[in-house]
Each structure stands twice: as structure tokens, then as C-alpha cells.
Design a protein around this motif. Structure first.
Motif, mmCIF file in Angstrom:
data_model
loop_
_atom_site.group_PDB
_atom_site.id
_atom_site.type_symbol
_atom_site.label_atom_id
_atom_site.label_comp_id
_atom_site.label_asym_id
_atom_site.label_seq_id
_atom_site.Cartn_x
_atom_site.Cartn_y
_atom_site.Cartn_z
ATOM 1 N N GLY A 1 1.327 -1.078 -0.052
ATOM 2 C CA GLY A 1 0.568 0.461 -0.046
ATOM 3 C C GLY A 1 0.837 1.033 -0.020
ATOM 4 O O GLY A 1 0.154 2.045 -0.709
ATOM 5 N N HIS A 2 1.894 1.391 0.685
ATOM 6 C CA HIS A 2 2.749 2.511 0.545
ATOM 7 C C HIS A 2 3.452 2.877 -0.410
ATOM 8 O O HIS A 2 3.787 3.788 -1.043
ATOM 9 C CB HIS A 2 3.574 2.428 1.961
ATOM 10 N N ARG A 3 3.884 2.053 -1.571
ATOM 11 C CA ARG A 3 4.213 2.016 -2.533
ATOM 12 C C ARG A 3 4.158 2.953 -3.167
ATOM 13 O O ARG A 3 2.380 2.791 -3.749
ATOM 14 C CB ARG A 3 4.618 0.690 -3.358
ATOM 15 N N TYR A 4 4.623 3.714 -4.759
ATOM 16 C CA TYR A 4 4.268 4.605 -5.548
ATOM 17 C C TYR A 4 4.249 3.573 -6.614
ATOM 18 O O TYR A 4 5.076 2.785 -7.516
ATOM 19 C CB TYR A 4 5.673 5.667 -5.626
ATOM 20 N N PRO A 5 3.216 3.889 -8.160
ATOM 21 C CA PRO A 5 2.726 3.211 -8.921
ATOM 22 C C PRO A 5 3.921 2.870 -10.469
ATOM 23 O O PRO A 5 4.714 1.940 -10.431
ATOM 24 C CB PRO A 5 1.479 4.108 -10.257
ATOM 25 N N GLU A 6 5.190 3.734 -10.119
ATOM 26 C CA GLU A 6 6.772 3.373 -10.993
ATOM 27 C C GLU A 6 7.219 2.329 -9.784
ATOM 28 O O GLU A 6 7.695 1.718 -10.550
ATOM 29 C CB GLU A 6 6.825 4.627 -10.826
ATOM 30 N N GLU A 7 7.216 2.004 -8.878
ATOM 31 C CA GLU A 7 7.616 0.668 -7.917
ATOM 32 C C GLU A 7 6.887 -0.506 -8.537
ATOM 33 O O GLU A 7 7.656 -1.459 -7.801
ATOM 34 C CB GLU A 7 7.385 1.374 -6.123
ATOM 35 N N LEU A 8 5.902 -0.719 -8.828
ATOM 36 C CA LEU A 8 4.885 -1.876 -8.947
ATOM 37 C C LEU A 8 5.026 -1.927 -10.468
ATOM 38 O O LEU A 8 5.767 -1.784 -11.501
ATOM 39 C CB LEU A 8 4.088 -1.093 -9.018
ATOM 40 N N SER A 9 5.507 -3.715 -11.127
ATOM 41 C CA SER A 9 5.111 -3.803 -12.291
ATOM 42 C C SER A 9 3.686 -3.596 -12.661
ATOM 43 O O SER A 9 2.911 -3.363 -11.877
ATOM 44 C CB SER A 9 5.163 -5.795 -12.029
ATOM 45 N N GLY A 10 4.065 -3.869 -13.736
ATOM 46 C CA GLY A 10 2.466 -3.301 -14.465
ATOM 47 C C GLY A 10 1.629 -4.342 -14.275
ATOM 48 O O GLY A 10 0.560 -4.470 -14.336
ATOM 49 N N GLY A 11 1.697 -5.511 -13.966
ATOM 50 C CA GLY A 11 0.502 -6.741 -13.391
ATOM 51 C C GLY A 11 -0.069 -6.604 -12.212
ATOM 52 O O GLY A 11 -1.037 -5.475 -11.764
ATOM 53 N N GLU A 12 0.883 -5.337 -11.332
ATOM 54 C CA GLU A 12 0.688 -5.210 -9.724
ATOM 55 C C GLU A 12 0.069 -3.405 -10.219
ATOM 56 O O GLU A 12 -1.006 -3.431 -9.268
ATOM 57 C CB GLU A 12 1.445 -4.518 -9.443
ATOM 58 N N GLN A 13 0.183 -2.592 -11.095
ATOM 59 C CA GLN A 13 0.408 -1.567 -11.009
ATOM 60 C C GLN A 13 -1.409 -2.249 -12.209
ATOM 61 O O GLN A 13 -2.694 -0.941 -11.359
ATOM 62 C CB GLN A 13 0.534 -0.956 -12.385
ATOM 63 N N GLN A 14 -1.613 -3.028 -13.134
ATOM 64 C CA GLN A 14 -2.503 -2.891 -13.506
ATOM 65 C C GLN A 14 -4.362 -3.725 -12.137
ATOM 66 O O GLN A 14 -5.326 -3.593 -12.015
ATOM 67 C CB GLN A 14 -3.075 -4.022 -14.335
ATOM 68 N N ARG A 15 -3.178 -4.510 -11.011
ATOM 69 C CA ARG A 15 -4.437 -5.141 -10.112
ATOM 70 C C ARG A 15 -5.032 -3.286 -9.142
ATOM 71 O O ARG A 15 -5.776 -3.503 -8.605
ATOM 72 C CB ARG A 15 -3.670 -5.812 -8.869
ATOM 73 N N VAL A 16 -3.889 -1.912 -8.368
ATOM 74 C CA VAL A 16 -4.251 -0.961 -8.373
ATOM 75 C C VAL A 16 -5.649 -0.653 -9.183
ATOM 76 O O VAL A 16 -6.369 0.412 -8.167
ATOM 77 C CB VAL A 16 -2.509 -0.721 -7.840
ATOM 78 N N ALA A 17 -5.075 -0.900 -10.357
ATOM 79 C CA ALA A 17 -6.665 -0.424 -10.772
ATOM 80 C C ALA A 17 -7.572 -0.770 -10.755
ATOM 81 O O ALA A 17 -9.440 -0.345 -10.687
ATOM 82 C CB ALA A 17 -6.082 -0.080 -12.490
ATOM 83 N N ILE A 18 -7.219 -2.055 -10.504
ATOM 84 C CA ILE A 18 -9.074 -3.294 -10.369
ATOM 85 C C ILE A 18 -9.811 -2.906 -8.611
ATOM 86 O O ILE A 18 -10.564 -2.817 -8.677
ATOM 87 C CB ILE A 18 -7.949 -4.579 -10.680
ATOM 88 N N ALA A 19 -9.179 -2.575 -8.383
ATOM 89 C CA ALA A 19 -8.922 -2.499 -6.550
ATOM 90 C C ALA A 19 -9.534 -1.295 -6.649
ATOM 91 O O ALA A 19 -10.736 -0.765 -5.965
ATOM 92 C CB ALA A 19 -7.256 -2.209 -5.355
ATOM 93 N N ARG A 20 -9.078 -0.095 -7.410
ATOM 94 C CA ARG A 20 -9.557 1.333 -7.165
ATOM 95 C C ARG A 20 -10.954 1.229 -8.380
ATOM 96 O O ARG A 20 -12.182 2.029 -7.350
ATOM 97 C CB ARG A 20 -8.659 2.585 -8.163
ATOM 98 N N ALA A 21 -11.031 0.100 -9.103
ATOM 99 C CA ALA A 21 -12.695 0.150 -9.689
ATOM 100 C C ALA A 21 -14.241 -0.497 -8.898
ATOM 101 O O ALA A 21 -15.016 -0.499 -8.538
ATOM 102 C CB ALA A 21 -12.348 -0.273 -11.235
ATOM 103 N N PHE A 22 -12.801 -1.403 -8.352
ATOM 104 C CA PHE A 22 -14.319 -1.741 -6.904
ATOM 105 C C PHE A 22 -13.885 -1.684 -5.350
ATOM 106 O O PHE A 22 -15.136 -2.008 -5.459
ATOM 107 C CB PHE A 22 -13.110 -3.419 -7.295
ATOM 108 N N VAL A 23 -13.201 -1.069 -5.238
ATOM 109 C CA VAL A 23 -13.558 -0.278 -3.806
ATOM 110 C C VAL A 23 -15.014 0.049 -3.545
ATOM 111 O O VAL A 23 -14.975 -0.265 -1.984
ATOM 112 C CB VAL A 23 -12.312 0.395 -3.482
ATOM 113 N N ASN A 24 -15.500 0.559 -4.415
ATOM 114 C CA ASN A 24 -17.297 0.892 -3.958
ATOM 115 C C ASN A 24 -17.677 0.297 -4.125
ATOM 116 O O ASN A 24 -18.990 0.306 -3.811
ATOM 117 C CB ASN A 24 -17.189 2.696 -4.607
ATOM 118 N N ARG A 25 -17.587 -1.608 -4.399
ATOM 119 C CA ARG A 25 -18.644 -2.490 -4.651
ATOM 120 C C ARG A 25 -19.456 -2.111 -5.305
ATOM 121 O O ARG A 25 -20.356 -1.953 -5.395
ATOM 122 C CB ARG A 25 -19.319 -2.584 -3.475
ATOM 123 N N PRO A 26 -18.762 -1.925 -7.072
ATOM 124 C CA PRO A 26 -20.134 -1.507 -7.707
ATOM 125 C C PRO A 26 -21.095 -3.143 -8.265
ATOM 126 O O PRO A 26 -20.351 -4.077 -7.908
ATOM 127 C CB PRO A 26 -19.093 -0.888 -8.937
#
Lengths: 304, 229
Positions: free
Chosen positions: B132-157
Motif C-alpha cells: 500500500g505504501h508503494r508508488y505506481p512506478e515501483e510496481l510491475s505492470g501486473g501490480e499496477q493493473q491490480r491497483v487499477a482494479i482495486a480502485r474500480a472495485f473499492v466502491n463495490r460497483p
């Protein structure tokens, strides 16, 4: 709300130089606008002091009047009655008001009381040196010759002034200064509006990714606009504060420090209460100047 | 969940319709692949659901509401029910993983308590626990996409739209992302994913809708990719 403030903080930090340039332009334009408003207040004060500029002022004789019609000294009750009758009967006269010597003395005290030498003069003169005056409003202000020639020859009349002639140049100067200040401030205000628009366009571009995400996750329009609105509002209030400081400095150094002392006899000068009213209007103007373009531009550039 | 009723879209200045009289229904909890060549109308289809564009004719229903008649001020509320993931992740580089995910909740006015509870829970779910404390540039592409998915899903759409989410990822990482989307789908969330990745579509065997020149040319319940680039 904390999210909005954190966005605002980030935006202000990112745009420091742009915000400063906006504040500088806006405060200069507001200073000029407030100078225009102060000149307007000055014109009101002058008008209040001298009465309606379209009037004739008939001064009766005092004990010291040098006029040939004042050989008998101060005007007698009969002479006063005759002058009033003549004014009432003259078809060119619309109305007239009477100002007693005491009232004239009080008026003069207000004017001369602005400086030390004036106050000394007042003490020497005393209320007796002031005439009873009639302020005559004409039906047609252009045709004052008839009334003037009729009353100026009457016994007990010291002199007749056309305030229009006396005050014309002063009012003209005030008007010109006022328009010059307003015209310059309008130009600067246009510059300020363009600068607000530019700042928003650049900020919107710099923050396009955030704004895109905000729209996508369902942030409301006001939530997206709010940091922009607050940023403009802060710039507006800072500009209004600077303009108010400028106005206060003008009042302190120019009006109270110079005009009231050295040019106190010309007219009564604007006071702090006038300046405070102007500051209020200036603040309102600053807020509108910032908010209107911000709301218009955020709608345009943020697609909210 | 989604219903298109004779929906056509012609962009201003264009002669050809981006979408041409589309009739379609997607039920709640379905997992649907949207396939087709570039310019076939996939993006327009997704943008219509998000109310980013309006149809030229026809009606679009999302969760029972005719969204092309929705007042502008109600659009944000619609979008809160839809999570969106893109090929290029669209993360904020100056925010940490936690902040990126929390941002989606902050800007819709969710309380600090909710954010504190939902963000770590979602990061855990997408497999980013401890990052959670890492910045996007410190993550792999797959991990960055997981962050994007987490952001899309966090509000339970109710609906998750993924626009070529594996387009920038290698096959092994793509499989991980698909597993994650499948997991989200099992929480009754409808998933609508546009893709060019044939192996993924073939492996998943979910409903496949193929678009070509703005028309639906195929709609199979357990389809394969079928279309060759």
C-alpha cells in the motif's frame, strides 16, 4: 471535504507563480476600480457640501459685506422678506431653501476644520460673519440670468453665485478622473478575467488525469469544481486585501496626510467611512471577478 | 443489468455509424467478452454505458434506468455503480497505492472510517497486501493493473467495465488479472471486458459478443474468440 482541501493545497503549491501573478494583476485593477469609486464618493461629498450644482446661491448682506447694496450693514427683516417675495413671485424659480448664518457657519466649520489654519480663521470670524443664504433651484437651469439680475440689485443682497459656474470645473475634473480610473480598471479587469481563465485552463491540463478519474468514479460536478473555485476565491480575497491596504495607504498619506491639511478649503474630502464602503464593494467585485470566469471555464474545460 | 434497445451512434462529421441498431441484454452477474477489430464499435459501446456519449437513436438501460434520459447531475451517481479499468492503468503517479485506491472513495465523499476499512480489504483481495505504501512506478505492470482494479472495485460497483485490461501485460500476468476479474465476477458483479486477447477468451469460455462495423455479428453463451486479427 478534506479531499477537496488537499487538492486545493496541491494546486496552490503547483501554481504558486501563476497565483501570484493573478493576485498582482487583480489587486492593481481593484485598486484602480476602488480609486474610481472613491472619486465618485468624493464627487458626492463635494455635491453634498455645495448643494445641487444647478442652483443659484443668493447670499444676503452681513455686517462686513463690501457690496453697494449692503450699505446698511446686515440685511434687515424687511429686506429679507422682500428678497423672499421676489424669489417666490419669479416664474423662473422652481423652489428655494433657506440656510441660516448658523448653518453656514457649521458648514464652514466642517470645511475649514480640516486644517489648523482653517480652525484659527474660524475662531476669528465667528458665526456673525456668515450670511443668510437662499439656494434657488431654477425651472430651467440654463436660464439663470433673469433671476440673477433681479435679486443681485436688491438691497440687502450681498452677492449671487451661480454654483454651476463656480463648481463646473471641479466637477468636470472629478468626472474625468473618475472615468480615467474606471476605464483603466476595466482594461485591467479584462486582463484579470483572461488570467483567471488561463490559470484554470493550465491547471485543468496539469490535473487532467485526476479530473478524468474523478469523473469516472462518479465525483459530483461541484466536487470537481470546488478546488478551482476555492483557488480563485483565495486569489480574489488576497487581491481584495491588497487593494484595501492600497486604499488605506492612499487615505492615510494622501487624503488625511495632505489633502485635508493643504487643500482643505476647496471642499470636504472623503473620510474613512467612505473608504470602508469602497473596500466592501471592491471585495464583492473581486469575488465576482474570480467566481464567474471560474465557473464558466471549469464547465468548459472540465466537462462537468 | 444492461439493455440496448435499437441503439445507434453516429459521431458528428462521420457518415458511418459507430454502432448500428444494437439490440442486446446482459444480465446481472454475467461475465461478457466484447471482441472485434479496432473501430468495430467496442469503445463506443462502453462509453454509452458510462454515459460519456449519448446515442443518436435508441435507448440504453443500466440497472433498470434509461441512462440516455438521465439528467446530467445524476450521471455521477450512475458512475458510482460502475467500476472502470483501462489498458493503461491510469494511476496517479504522485500517490501511493493506498492513496490511489482511497482517492476513488474520497472524491465521492465517503467517510474516513469507510475508507480505512474498505481500502486495505480491497488491496488484500487483489493481492497487494503490504504494498500500500508503494508508488505506481515501483510496481510491475501486473501490480499496477491490480491497483487499477482495486480502485474500480473499492466502491463495490454492480458492474465492472474493463477496456482491454491485459493489453499491456505478458501472458502469465494476464492470467493472474483474469483470475482476479473472475473472482470479482463471483461476487455477483457483472463484468464486461473488451479484449483482443484470444487465448484468454478461449480459456475462460464465457459469453462472447463480437462487433463488426457497429453491428453484433456473434453472441455466444460460452464462446471462443473466433475472430482473427
Amino acid at each position: 471535504m478534506s479531499a477537496i482541501f488537499s487538492e486545493l493545497r496541491a494546486s496552490l503549491t503547483r501554481n504558486t507563480s501563476m497565483t501570484i501573478s493573478l493576485v498582482v494583476t487583480m489587486s492593481v485593477s481593484l485598486m484602480l476600480a476602488s480609486l474610481g469609486m472613491l472619486l465618485n464618493a468624493q464627487a458626492d461629498r463635494t455635491e453634498q457640501y455645495f448643494g445641487d450644482r444647478l442652483q443659484l446661491q443668493v447670499n444676503l448682506c452681513t455686517k462686513n459685506s463690501p457690496a453697494a447694496t449692503c450699505i446698511g450693514g446686515a440685511a434687515t427683516d424687511d429686506q429679507k422678506a422682500a428678497v423672499r417675495q421676489a424669489l417666490s413671485d419669479n416664474p423662473e424659480v422652481k423652489s428655494f431653501t433657506v440656510r441660516s448664518p448658523q448653518e453656514n457657519f457649521a458648514q464652514a466649520s466642517e470645511l475649514l476644520g480640516q486644517s489648523e489654519t482653517g480652525r484659527q480663521q474660524l475662531a476669528t470670524l465667528g458665526p456673525d460673519s456668515f450670511p443668510e443664504s437662499y439656494f434657488v433651484t431654477l425651472k430651467n437651469p440654463q436660464e439663470f440670468d433673469g433671476v440673477m439680475s433681479q435679486v443681485s440689485g436688491m438691497d440687502g443682497v450681498g452677492n449671487v453665485n451661480s454654483l454651476r459656474d463656480l463648481l463646473g470645473p471641479l466637477f468636470e475634473m472629478l468626472d474625468k478622473l473618475q472615468w480615467a480610473a474606471i476605464a483603466t480598471s476595466v482594461l485591467l479587469i479584462i486582463a484579470a478575467i483572461l488570467q483567471v481563465s488561463n490559470t484554470i485552463r493550465m491547471t485543468a491540463h496539469a490535473r487532467r488525469r485526476e479530473i478524468g478519474i474523478m469523473r469516472l468514479v462518479g465525483a459530483s460536478s461541484w466536487h470537481i469544481q470546488m478546488p478551482f473555485v476555492l483557488e480563485s476565491l483565495i486569489a480574489a480575497l488576497a487581491s481584495a486585501l491588497l487593494a484595501a491596504i492600497g486604499m488605506a495607504a492612499f487615505m492615510w498619506f494622501v487624503v488625511y496626510g495632505y489633502l485635508r491639511d493643504t487643500l482643505g478649503r476647496i471642499t470636504t474630502w472623503v473620510r474613512w467611512e467612505d473608504a470602508f464602503v469602497v473596500m466592501g464593494w471592491t471585495t464583492l467585485l473581486a469575488v465576482l471577478l474570480a467566481l464567474i470566469p471560474t465557473l464558466v471555464m471549469t464547465r468548459k474545460y472540465l466537462d462537468v | 443489468m444492461i439493455r440496448f434497445n435499437k441503439v445507434s451512434k453516429i459521431y458528428p462529421g462521420q457518415k458511418r455509424a459507430a454502432l448500428d441498431s444494437i439490440d442486446l441484454e446482459i444480465d446481472k452477474g454475467e461475465f461478457v467478452f466484447l471482441v472485434g477489430a479496432s473501430g468495430s464499435g467496442k469503445s463506443t459501446f462502453l462509453r454509452l454505458i458510462l454515459r460519456e456519449v449519448q446515442p443518436t437513436s435508441g435507448q440504453v438501460f443500466v440497472a433498470g434506468k434509461e441512462i440516455n434520459r438521465l439528467a446530467n447531475w445524476k450521471v455521477p451517481k450512475l458512475r458510482r455503480q460502475i467500476g472502470t479499468v483501462f489498458q493503461d492503468f491510469r494511476l496517479l503517479p504522485n500517490k501511493t497505492v493506498t492513496e490511489n485506491v482511497a482517492f476513488a472513495l474520497e472524491v465521492i465523499g465517503r467517510s474516513k472510517e469507510d475508507i480505512k476499512e474498505l481500502v486495505p480489504e480491497t488491496l488484500d483481495m487483489v493481492g497487494l497486501d503490504g504494498k500500500g505504501h508503494r508508488y505506481p512506478e515501483e510496481l510491475s505492470g501486473g501490480e499496477q493493473q491490480r491497483v487499477a482494479i482495486a480502485r474500480a472495485f473499492v466502491n463495490r460497483p454492480m458492474l465492472l467495465i474493463a477496456d482491454e485490461p491485459t493489453g499491456n501485460l505478458d501472458p502469465a500476468t494476464s492470467v493472474g488479472i483474469m483470475k482476479l476479474l473472475d473472482r470479482i465476477n463471483r461476487t455477483e458483479t457483472t463484468v464486461l471486458m473488451s479484449t483482443h486477447d484470444s487465448s484468454i477468451v478461449d480459456q475462460m469460455r464465457k459469453r462472447v459478443i463480437e462487433l463488426s462495423e457497429g453491428r453484433i455479428v456473434r453472441d455466444e453463451a460460452r464462446g471462443i474468440y473466433g475472430y482473427q486479427n
